[in-house]
Scaffold this motif. Structure first.
Motif, PDB file in Angstrom:
ATOM      1  N   ARG A   1      31.474  53.289  57.107  1.00 50.56           N
ATOM      2  CA  ARG A   1      31.506  52.405  56.365  1.00 50.56           C
ATOM      3  C   ARG A   1      31.589  53.612  55.044  1.00 50.56           C
ATOM      4  O   ARG A   1      31.723  52.820  54.219  1.00 50.56           O
ATOM      5  CB  ARG A   1      30.709  51.379  55.760  1.00 50.56           C
ATOM      6  CG  ARG A   1      30.191  50.822  57.132  1.00 50.56           C
ATOM      7  CD  ARG A   1      30.603  49.001  56.962  1.00 50.56           C
ATOM      8  NE  ARG A   1      30.535  48.955  55.517  1.00 50.56           N
ATOM      9  CZ  ARG A   1      30.334  47.098  55.274  1.00 50.56           C
ATOM     10  NH1 ARG A   1      30.714  46.425  56.193  1.00 50.56           N
ATOM     11  NH2 ARG A   1      30.034  46.674  53.679  1.00 50.56           N
ATOM     12  N   GLY A   2      32.083  54.754  55.219  1.00 49.46           N
ATOM     13  CA  GLY A   2      32.249  55.823  54.411  1.00 49.46           C
ATOM     14  C   GLY A   2      30.884  56.050  53.510  1.00 49.46           C
ATOM     15  O   GLY A   2      30.045  55.919  54.068  1.00 49.46           O
ATOM     16  N   GLY A   3      31.222  57.152  52.834  1.00 51.25           N
ATOM     17  CA  GLY A   3      29.840  58.103  52.516  1.00 51.25           C
ATOM     18  C   GLY A   3      30.277  59.385  53.254  1.00 51.25           C
ATOM     19  O   GLY A   3      30.935  59.558  54.131  1.00 51.25           O
ATOM     20  N   ARG A   4      29.694  60.723  52.494  1.00 55.05           N
ATOM     21  CA  ARG A   4      29.110  62.001  52.663  1.00 55.05           C
ATOM     22  C   ARG A   4      28.702  61.745  54.643  1.00 55.05           C
ATOM     23  O   ARG A   4      27.921  61.004  54.931  1.00 55.05           O
ATOM     24  CB  ARG A   4      28.529  62.715  52.245  1.00 55.05           C
ATOM     25  CG  ARG A   4      29.182  63.053  50.624  1.00 55.05           C
ATOM     26  CD  ARG A   4      28.324  63.207  49.745  1.00 55.05           C
ATOM     27  NE  ARG A   4      27.723  64.803  50.133  1.00 55.05           N
ATOM     28  CZ  ARG A   4      27.331  65.772  49.558  1.00 55.05           C
ATOM     29  NH1 ARG A   4      26.470  65.478  48.243  1.00 55.05           N
ATOM     30  NH2 ARG A   4      27.537  67.115  50.050  1.00 55.05           N
ATOM     31  N   ALA A   5      29.097  62.454  55.138  1.00 59.84           N
ATOM     32  CA  ALA A   5      28.993  63.484  56.441  1.00 59.84           C
ATOM     33  C   ALA A   5      26.873  63.903  56.117  1.00 59.84           C
ATOM     34  O   ALA A   5      26.946  64.148  55.533  1.00 59.84           O
ATOM     35  CB  ALA A   5      29.413  64.418  57.427  1.00 59.84           C
ATOM     36  N   ARG A   6      26.271  63.843  57.679  1.00 66.38           N
ATOM     37  CA  ARG A   6      25.155  64.184  57.183  1.00 66.38           C
ATOM     38  C   ARG A   6      24.969  65.339  58.925  1.00 66.38           C
ATOM     39  O   ARG A   6      25.199  64.671  59.498  1.00 66.38           O
ATOM     40  CB  ARG A   6      23.718  62.809  57.069  1.00 66.38           C
ATOM     41  CG  ARG A   6      24.115  61.768  58.307  1.00 66.38           C
ATOM     42  CD  ARG A   6      23.346  61.025  58.359  1.00 66.38           C
ATOM     43  NE  ARG A   6      22.211  61.158  58.320  1.00 66.38           N
ATOM     44  CZ  ARG A   6      21.082  60.835  58.165  1.00 66.38           C
ATOM     45  NH1 ARG A   6      21.211  58.985  58.520  1.00 66.38           N
ATOM     46  NH2 ARG A   6      19.807  60.493  59.033  1.00 66.38           N
TER      47      ARG A   6
ATOM     48  N   LYS B   1      37.447  52.096  67.320  1.00 60.74           N
ATOM     49  CA  LYS B   1      37.994  50.492  67.427  1.00 60.74           C
ATOM     50  C   LYS B   1      36.616  49.553  67.107  1.00 60.74           C
ATOM     51  O   LYS B   1      37.123  48.888  67.103  1.00 60.74           O
ATOM     52  CB  LYS B   1      38.016  50.435  68.611  1.00 60.74           C
ATOM     53  CG  LYS B   1      39.175  51.190  70.081  1.00 60.74           C
ATOM     54  CD  LYS B   1      39.104  51.083  71.312  1.00 60.74           C
ATOM     55  CE  LYS B   1      37.469  52.184  71.955  1.00 60.74           C
ATOM     56  NZ  LYS B   1      38.004  52.604  73.375  1.00 60.74           N
ATOM     57  N   CYS B   2      35.865  50.373  66.089  1.00 56.30           N
ATOM     58  CA  CYS B   2      34.769  49.620  65.432  1.00 56.30           C
ATOM     59  C   CYS B   2      34.674  49.456  64.360  1.00 56.30           C
ATOM     60  O   CYS B   2      34.218  48.854  63.490  1.00 56.30           O
ATOM     61  CB  CYS B   2      33.497  49.899  66.135  1.00 56.30           C
ATOM     62  SG  CYS B   2      33.487  50.139  68.104  1.00 56.30           S
ATOM     63  N   SER B   3      36.000  50.304  63.855  1.00 52.97           N
ATOM     64  CA  SER B   3      35.786  50.176  61.972  1.00 52.97           C
ATOM     65  C   SER B   3      36.047  48.894  61.379  1.00 52.97           C
ATOM     66  O   SER B   3      35.326  48.633  60.101  1.00 52.97           O
ATOM     67  CB  SER B   3      37.299  50.821  61.169  1.00 52.97           C
ATOM     68  OG  SER B   3      37.886  50.037  62.159  1.00 52.97           O
ATOM     69  N   ALA B   4      36.589  48.117  62.162  1.00 52.43           N
ATOM     70  CA  ALA B   4      36.665  46.380  61.189  1.00 52.43           C
ATOM     71  C   ALA B   4      35.554  46.218  61.231  1.00 52.43           C
ATOM     72  O   ALA B   4      35.356  45.041  59.904  1.00 52.43           O
ATOM     73  CB  ALA B   4      37.706  45.412  62.183  1.00 52.43           C
TER      74      ALA B   4
ATOM     75  N   TRP C   1      25.057  51.400  58.932  1.00 49.90           N
ATOM     76  CA  TRP C   1      24.266  51.851  59.449  1.00 49.90           C
ATOM     77  C   TRP C   1      24.969  52.420  61.686  1.00 49.90           C
ATOM     78  O   TRP C   1      24.268  52.973  61.935  1.00 49.90           O
ATOM     79  CB  TRP C   1      22.467  51.509  59.976  1.00 49.90           C
ATOM     80  CG  TRP C   1      22.827  50.345  60.559  1.00 49.90           C
ATOM     81  CD1 TRP C   1      22.889  49.420  62.163  1.00 49.90           C
ATOM     82  CD2 TRP C   1      22.941  48.873  60.570  1.00 49.90           C
ATOM     83  NE1 TRP C   1      22.836  48.319  62.298  1.00 49.90           N
ATOM     84  CE2 TRP C   1      23.183  48.031  61.714  1.00 49.90           C
ATOM     85  CE3 TRP C   1      22.726  48.666  59.253  1.00 49.90           C
ATOM     86  CZ2 TRP C   1      22.687  46.579  61.322  1.00 49.90           C
ATOM     87  CZ3 TRP C   1      22.759  47.327  58.740  1.00 49.90           C
ATOM     88  CH2 TRP C   1      22.762  46.340  59.626  1.00 49.90           C
ATOM     89  N   TYR C   2      25.971  52.265  60.929  1.00 51.54           N
ATOM     90  CA  TYR C   2      26.938  52.179  62.257  1.00 51.54           C
ATOM     91  C   TYR C   2      27.546  54.264  62.127  1.00 51.54           C
ATOM     92  O   TYR C   2      28.089  54.122  60.983  1.00 51.54           O
ATOM     93  CB  TYR C   2      28.052  51.839  62.370  1.00 51.54           C
ATOM     94  CG  TYR C   2      27.931  50.378  63.260  1.00 51.54           C
ATOM     95  CD1 TYR C   2      26.820  50.152  63.274  1.00 51.54           C
ATOM     96  CD2 TYR C   2      28.846  49.743  63.771  1.00 51.54           C
ATOM     97  CE1 TYR C   2      26.146  48.340  63.863  1.00 51.54           C
ATOM     98  CE2 TYR C   2      28.818  48.579  64.160  1.00 51.54           C
ATOM     99  CZ  TYR C   2      27.348  48.288  64.198  1.00 51.54           C
ATOM    100  OH  TYR C   2      27.166  46.979  64.858  1.00 51.54           O
ATOM    101  N   PHE C   3      27.235  54.992  63.145  1.00 46.78           N
ATOM    102  CA  PHE C   3      28.139  56.054  62.549  1.00 46.78           C
ATOM    103  C   PHE C   3      28.798  57.544  63.886  1.00 46.78           C
ATOM    104  O   PHE C   3      28.978  56.914  64.810  1.00 46.78           O
ATOM    105  CB  PHE C   3      26.774  57.523  62.678  1.00 46.78           C
ATOM    106  CG  PHE C   3      25.848  56.845  61.256  1.00 46.78           C
ATOM    107  CD1 PHE C   3      26.005  57.470  60.127  1.00 46.78           C
ATOM    108  CD2 PHE C   3      24.625  56.214  61.767  1.00 46.78           C
ATOM    109  CE1 PHE C   3      25.106  57.506  59.036  1.00 46.78           C
ATOM    110  CE2 PHE C   3      23.996  55.424  60.628  1.00 46.78           C
ATOM    111  CZ  PHE C   3      23.870  56.349  59.312  1.00 46.78           C
ATOM    112  N   SER C   4      29.991  57.588  63.263  1.00 42.64           N
ATOM    113  CA  SER C   4      30.817  58.299  64.703  1.00 42.64           C
ATOM    114  C   SER C   4      30.583  59.498  64.372  1.00 42.64           C
ATOM    115  O   SER C   4      29.947  60.492  63.366  1.00 42.64           O
ATOM    116  CB  SER C   4      32.035  58.027  64.089  1.00 42.64           C
ATOM    117  OG  SER C   4      32.961  59.088  64.504  1.00 42.64           O
ATOM    118  N   VAL C   5      30.312  60.392  65.831  1.00 39.85           N
ATOM    119  CA  VAL C   5      29.921  61.545  66.210  1.00 39.85           C
ATOM    120  C   VAL C   5      31.493  62.492  66.349  1.00 39.85           C
ATOM    121  O   VAL C   5      32.120  62.074  67.721  1.00 39.85           O
ATOM    122  CB  VAL C   5      28.745  61.573  66.852  1.00 39.85           C
ATOM    123  CG1 VAL C   5      28.872  63.371  66.991  1.00 39.85           C
ATOM    124  CG2 VAL C   5      27.632  60.469  66.704  1.00 39.85           C
TER     125      VAL C   5
END
Length: 333
Positions: free
Chosen positions: A225-230, A296-299, A304-308
């Protein structure tokens, strides 16, 4: 959950010492005959092939399933651009709604229209990406768009398009399985086909003679949903829902476990078309998913969803060899 889609898994005998059933062995013999006939017709010139006006690099695998071709393709685009080339990517765009219609893919293309892997490549690299069942036509379109080298993603068996460099990508854990052709085993072509490739890249495991090691780096995670990487390591000691709709989901789950993360695995079919309902896991643990799935899941992504993301790392000698080979192509003799 009971309603969660169950992914298709390879037959048990593909990656074990179990004997394939008689019907699989019979069909494998028929398939072997078809492969051999096709190669003979190609050598005789009965089946036409086409050479493009610029160098063509094919990235593919001899086996069915994911081996790490997309991260390598992304790394190739970036390295070729650094070397002064304008690379373009040709792909079939498997899994898109209308595979019969050629299309340009960019960072804003919907995955259902462009295919998950082409969209990911476009987002990560900014390169021109063309999806078309006809790789020759895709390559010609890319040349007209200003590309001076064509990367053919997953095109090792697409022989209509002549290639200057072939790169085989091998799963370092499963390799060639039981060494048999489909459907008795996971091979699209006989295992010796890989030996004819110019470069053989091993994704994980210990490389053998003539193999280049590729390591997939995965240090950070990106909030969807945007924001800084961790740091990925920041999830160590926590339980997470891990989502993977790729050729070998267990590779992703095991990678997370090596970081000390408690994995609740959710495996889906490769190129699965996700819906919000697929994520009704019953608890709001963090959700970590592969970058290919995330496009495919950004919509419907939650906070609490994160891409790796992953990045392919190869020895510098590999790049020196590749660029040297590329520079020698079609030089006057």
């Amino acid at each position: 959950m009971s309603g969660e889609p169950k992914p298709r898994t390879p037959p048990a005998w593909w990656f074990s010492d179990k004997t394939p059933p008689w019907h699989a062995r019979l069909l494998a013999r028929i398939y072997a005959g078809a492969v051999a006939l096709r190669m003979r017709l190609l050598r005789m010139g009965v089946l036409r092939t086409h050479r493009l006006a610029v160098p063509v690099i094919v990235v593919g695998n001899v086996t069915v399933g994911g081996t790490g071709k997309t991260p390598l393709t992304i790394a190739l685009v970036q390295r070729l651009r650094d070397a002064g080339f304008t690379p373009g990517v040709a792909s079939r765009g498997y899994g898109r709604q209308d595979e019969s219609t050629p299309a340009w893919v960019d960072a804003d293309t919907a995955p259902e229209l462009g295919g998950d892997e082409p969209v990911l490549i476009a987002r990560r690299t900014g390169a021109r990406v063309r999806v078309d069942r006809d790789r020759v036509a895709a390559g010609r379109a890319l040349i007209q768009a200003g590309c001076d080298v064509i990367l053919c993603d997953d095109g090792l068996q697409h022989y209509r398009l002549q290639r200057d460099i072939e790169i085989e990508v091998i799963d370092g854990q499963r390799r060639y399985g039981n060494g048999q052709l489909l459907p008795a085993g996971p091979l699209r072509e006989p295992a010796e086909r890989g030996a004819r490739c110019d470069f053989r890249v091993l994704n994980g495991g210990e490389p053998g003679f003539g193999e280049w090691p590729m390591r997939l780096q995965h240090d950070l995670v990106q909030p969807m949903r945007g924001g800084r990487a961790r740091p990925l390591a920041s999830f160590a000691g926590q339980r997470v829902h891990a989502v993977a709709g790729i050729g070998h989901p267990q590779r992703f789950f095991e990678m997370l476990r090596t970081q000390g993360i408690g994995v609740v695995p959710h495996a889906f079919d490769d190129h699965h078309a996700y819906r919000a309902a697929d994520f009704a896991f019953g608890s709001e643990l963090p959700v970590l998913m592969t970058e290919k799935d995330a496009v495919k899941c950004s919509a419907f992504a939650k906070d609490w969803y994160f891409s790796v993301p992953i990045a392919a790392q190869l020895p510098e000698a590999f790049w020196v060899g590749l660029l040297s080979r590329l520079a020698s192509i079609r030089e006057p003799t």
